[in-house]
Design an enzyme around this catalytic site. Structure first.
Site, PDB file in Angstrom:
ATOM      1  N   HIS A  34      32.030   3.579  39.443  1.00  0.00           N
ATOM      2  CA  HIS A  34      33.472   3.834  39.485  1.00  0.00           C
ATOM      3  C   HIS A  34      33.844   4.845  38.405  1.00  0.00           C
ATOM      4  CE1 HIS A  34      33.979   1.255  35.994  1.00  0.00           C
ATOM      5  NE2 HIS A  34      33.339   0.262  36.625  1.00  0.00           N
TER       6      HIS A  34
ATOM      7  N   HIS B 165      32.499   4.542  34.793  1.00  0.00           N
ATOM      8  CA  HIS B 165      31.119   5.024  34.586  1.00  0.00           C
ATOM      9  C   HIS B 165      31.116   6.545  34.462  1.00  0.00           C
ATOM     10  CE1 HIS B 165      30.069   1.195  36.928  1.00  0.00           C
ATOM     11  NE2 HIS B 165      29.673   0.996  35.683  1.00  0.00           N
TER      12      HIS B 165
ATOM     13  N   CYS C 191      27.910 -15.868  30.201  1.00  0.00           N
ATOM     14  CA  CYS C 191      28.632 -15.062  31.196  1.00  0.00           C
ATOM     15  C   CYS C 191      27.617 -14.174  31.873  1.00  0.00           C
ATOM     16  CB  CYS C 191      29.716 -14.209  30.543  1.00  0.00           C
ATOM     17  SG  CYS C 191      30.452 -13.055  31.744  1.00  0.00           S
TER      18      CYS C 191
ATOM     19  N   CYS D  30      28.408 -10.347  31.863  1.00  0.00           N
ATOM     20  CA  CYS D  30      28.024  -9.641  30.625  1.00  0.00           C
ATOM     21  C   CYS D  30      26.542  -9.831  30.339  1.00  0.00           C
ATOM     22  CB  CYS D  30      28.751 -10.178  29.399  1.00  0.00           C
ATOM     23  SG  CYS D  30      30.514 -10.193  29.441  1.00  0.00           S
TER      24      CYS D  30
ATOM     25  N   CYS E 281      35.448 -15.989  29.175  1.00  0.00           N
ATOM     26  CA  CYS E 281      34.713 -14.826  28.692  1.00  0.00           C
ATOM     27  C   CYS E 281      35.695 -13.814  28.087  1.00  0.00           C
ATOM     28  CB  CYS E 281      33.953 -14.173  29.851  1.00  0.00           C
ATOM     29  SG  CYS E 281      33.401 -12.508  29.450  1.00  0.00           S
TER      30      CYS E 281
ATOM     31  N   HIS F 129      35.563 -10.645  30.634  1.00  0.00           N
ATOM     32  CA  HIS F 129      35.936 -10.807  32.045  1.00  0.00           C
ATOM     33  C   HIS F 129      37.010 -11.871  32.312  1.00  0.00           C
ATOM     34  CE1 HIS F 129      31.930  -8.907  32.178  1.00  0.00           C
ATOM     35  NE2 HIS F 129      32.497  -8.214  33.122  1.00  0.00           N
TER      36      HIS F 129
ATOM     37  N   LYS G 289      41.713  -2.994  33.213  1.00  0.00           N
ATOM     38  CA  LYS G 289      40.432  -2.307  32.994  1.00  0.00           C
ATOM     39  C   LYS G 289      39.751  -2.138  34.350  1.00  0.00           C
ATOM     40  CE  LYS G 289      35.829  -2.495  31.131  1.00  0.00           C
ATOM     41  NZ  LYS G 289      34.682  -3.227  31.568  1.00  0.00           N
TER      42      LYS G 289
ATOM     43  N   LYS H 226      34.251  -3.454  38.629  1.00  0.00           N
ATOM     44  CA  LYS H 226      33.943  -4.032  39.940  1.00  0.00           C
ATOM     45  C   LYS H 226      34.350  -5.496  39.992  1.00  0.00           C
ATOM     46  CE  LYS H 226      32.760  -1.704  43.217  1.00  0.00           C
ATOM     47  NZ  LYS H 226      32.091  -0.437  43.114  1.00  0.00           N
TER      48      LYS H 226
HETATM   49  N1  MSP Z   1      24.138  -2.311  31.506  1.00  0.00           N
HETATM   50  C1  MSP Z   1      25.042  -2.461  30.431  1.00  0.00           C
HETATM   51  C2  MSP Z   1      24.755  -1.437  29.340  1.00  0.00           C
HETATM   52  C3  MSP Z   1      23.358  -1.452  28.785  1.00  0.00           C
HETATM   53  S1  MSP Z   1      23.124  -0.148  27.640  1.00  0.00           S
HETATM   54  C4  MSP Z   1      21.683  -0.498  26.907  1.00  0.00           C
HETATM   55  C5  MSP Z   1      26.466  -2.263  30.931  1.00  0.00           C
HETATM   56  N2  MSP Z   1      26.617  -1.700  32.134  1.00  0.00           N
HETATM   57  S2  MSP Z   1      28.023  -1.419  32.840  1.00  0.00           S
HETATM   58  O1  MSP Z   1      27.714  -0.822  34.112  1.00  0.00           O
HETATM   59  O2  MSP Z   1      28.818  -2.593  32.844  1.00  0.00           O
HETATM   60  O3  MSP Z   1      28.765  -0.370  31.944  1.00  0.00           O
HETATM   61  C6  MSP Z   1      28.136   0.860  31.640  1.00  0.00           C
HETATM   62  C7  MSP Z   1      29.016   1.676  30.714  1.00  0.00           C
HETATM   63  O4  MSP Z   1      30.209   2.023  31.414  1.00  0.00           O
HETATM   64  C8  MSP Z   1      29.426   0.910  29.459  1.00  0.00           C
HETATM   65  O5  MSP Z   1      29.389   1.743  28.314  1.00  0.00           O
HETATM   66  C9  MSP Z   1      30.837   0.495  29.773  1.00  0.00           C
HETATM   67  O6  MSP Z   1      31.661   0.345  28.633  1.00  0.00           O
HETATM   68  C10 MSP Z   1      31.303   1.692  30.602  1.00  0.00           C
HETATM   69  N3  MSP Z   1      32.450   1.321  31.418  1.00  0.00           N
HETATM   70  C11 MSP Z   1      32.495   0.421  32.435  1.00  0.00           C
HETATM   71  N4  MSP Z   1      33.783   0.324  32.851  1.00  0.00           N
HETATM   72  C12 MSP Z   1      34.566   1.143  32.114  1.00  0.00           C
HETATM   73  C13 MSP Z   1      35.902   1.559  32.193  1.00  0.00           C
HETATM   74  N5  MSP Z   1      36.764   1.035  33.034  1.00  0.00           N
HETATM   75  N6  MSP Z   1      36.274   2.589  31.389  1.00  0.00           N
HETATM   76  C14 MSP Z   1      35.405   3.260  30.586  1.00  0.00           C
HETATM   77  N7  MSP Z   1      34.153   2.877  30.496  1.00  0.00           N
HETATM   78  C15 MSP Z   1      33.762   1.668  31.051  1.00  0.00           C
HETATM   79  O7  MSP Z   1      27.391  -2.602  30.196  1.00  0.00           O
END
Ligand code: MSP
Length: 500
Positions: free
Chosen positions: A19, A22, A129, A132, A146, A149, A300, A303
């Protein structure tokens, strides 16, 4: 030898399609990596996927696929996202790759030291969780929910291997206090320091309740309960995998600048450094935590929360560089921000189509009309030169104020537009050298603008270059009067069309 620079994004869970959150992290990291390439440094920029763990296993089960098939399929969307949005990674790490297992096992053995190190067997009890993939202590929770979440958590208990994280609390504190740039921005550093006032607990580093993970590389763990690595130990090690660890060549790039979201700073600023201290590896240079992209209503984007903006759909509606520009310019790096298409359109129409687009278009039309499609002899005017504060842009980039760096570049764009209005080149036709100087000044300024914008809007920069008839430059070329007179310009084209 060129200085080396290592920058990473977090690795995403491929539990669903990517999304906008990411993408945000990747675009910001990409721009920093490109800026350092522009400085002439040897850059290694890594991103990738965190493919093990209970969350992925459950998602795969829900879609009636094996975890392998599930992540292979999902990975395509993340790779496609990087391609679509010009993410110039040097490596895309997937934690299911063989090379990664070698790195994780090596770290484990350094911690385990044949049973005499910082890992011991025990039981672990806490609130788990699975979104997380993290155990929480009761004190971290409000109403047993959590903190990320907001879901009600249940107590879980399992036999596990534990890591003596508590042993490293003092060393870590000393390091944070001695290195003000270790955790950025400042608020996040304060947050971590305040959490470190409480004693650190040892953490569980293995799991037995599911099996989608790398097995612990010791006989006793395989024989009895089939322990797999705790997914965070597995995932964090990706930063070493990508630079060739355990081979000593990893030292060429280590230590890293980690760009991560603020929800995972504990893992990066506490767990990761403690693991590295135990393994005898230098700590990361900086962990920079960015904010969250929220939906229009301020939730925020995630998914699990539901409402997300799909960057693939956005790419069908808006030019890639318009979205990149918006994400970089709109939100101060480190802070949260609400995303709205209206705000994106406004910036695209005014700053990209009007200010930048018109500057290029007016310049191209005048070069065609008054200079036979060639860069005239001339010199860039002092006043216009003074309007560019390159040192300030560099300072902003050094402190990762990406939005301010862009604002400064666009201040120069505005100055160049004002210069056209003030000098009225069309009134000077046939009146000597002045017209040539003005047209030269404009083309020279656009050449520099294109260099400065290249980390943020790479394809726009290429378009400007091909219209001006110049090659891509390095930051050292962002000096006035380097444009060669006589250069034949390319075809004038609209850079950005306005959206309704
Ligand atoms: N897999 C773990 C990270 C492991 S790093 C050794 C994870 N994955 S995640 O898919 O949930 O998130 C990946 C990255 O995207 C994280 O840095 C997270 O903060 C970022 N984001 C996920 N959603 C976000 C927003 N809505 N806004 C900005 N960044 C966010 O955590």
């Amino acid at each position: 030898m060129a200085q080396s620079f290592f920058i990473t994004t977090a690795i995403d869970y491929p539990s669903g399609r990517p999304h906008l959150g990411h993408l945000y992290e990747k675009v910001c990291t990409d721009s920093i990596a490109r800026w350092h390439r522009l400085l002439g440094e040897t850059v290694h920029f890594s991103t990738g996927l965190d493919e093990h763990g209970e969350k992925i296993q459950r998602k795969a089960e829900e879609s009636e696929k094996s975890p392998e098939d599930f992540v292979n399929e999902m990975s395509k969307h993340f790779l496609e996202l990087c391609k679509t949005y010009d993410i110039s990674y040097d490596d895309f790490v997937r934690t299911t790759e063989k090379r990664h297992e070698a790195a994780v096992d090596d770290i484990f053995h350094k911690l385990w030291r044949n049973g005499k190190g910082d890992i011991y067997k025990g039981t672990y009890e806490g609130y788990y969780c699975f979104e997380c993939e993290t155990y929480y202590l009761e004190r971290d929770l409000t109403n047993k929910k959590c903190p990320v979440h907001g879901k009600l958590l249940l107590k879980a208990k399992e036999n596990t291997y534990l890591f003596k994280m508590s042993k490293y609390q003092d060393k870590l504190l000393k390091h944070i206090n001695k290195n003000p740039d270790f955790i950025l921005p400042r608020e996040r550093r304060t947050e971590i320091l305040s959490r470190l006032k409480e004693p650190l607990h040892d953490i569980s580093i293995s799991r037995t309740l599911f099996n989608w993970g790398l097995p612990l590389p010791i006989e006793e763990a395989r024989e009895q309960e089939k322990h797999v690595y705790y997914v965070w130990l597995d995932a964090l090690t990706n930063y070493l995998t990508t630079i060739g660890y355990p081979d000593s060549k990893y030292k060429k790039f280590w230590p890293a600048l980690h760009i991560v979201g603020k929800d995972i700073i504990w893992h990066h600023c506490v767990i990761w450094p403690c693991l590295l201290l135990s393994a005898g590896i230098e700590l990361p240079k900086t962990i920079f935590a960015h904010g969250f992209i929220r939906t229009e209503s301020g939730e925020k984007m995630s998914k699990s929360a539901g409402e997300v903006v799909d960057p693939a759909q956005l790419a069908e509606k808006y030019p890639i560089d318009a979205t990149r520009y918006f994400l970089l310019r709109e939100f101060p790096f480190g802070e949260d921000g609400n995303f709205s298409e209206e705000a994106l359109k406004t910036r695209m129409n005014s700053e990209l189509a009007n200010d930048l687009g018109n500057l290029l278009n007016r310049t191209m039309v005048m070069l065609g009309k008054y200079s036979s499609g060639k860069i005239p002899e001339g010199e860039t005017g002092r006043k216009l030169q003074k309007a560019l504060d390159l040192a300030r842009i560099q300072r902003h980039m050094k402190s990762l104020e990406l939005n301010n760096a862009l604002a400064e570049i666009f201040r120069f764009v505005a100055a160049a537009n004002a210069y056209i209005n003030e000098t009225e080149p069309w009134t000077l036709v046939g009146k000597g050298k002045e017209l040539g100087n003005i047209l030269y000044s404009l083309a020279d300024s656009l050449r520099i603008i294109s260099i400065l914008l290249s980390p943020f809007m790479p394809s726009t920069s290429e378009k400007i270059n091909s219209q001006l008839g110049v090659k891509a430059g390095m930051l050292s070329d962002a000096k006035f009067n380097l444009l060669k007179a006589g250069t034949k310009i390319g075809k004038a084209e609209i850079l950005f069309r306005k959206a309704e």
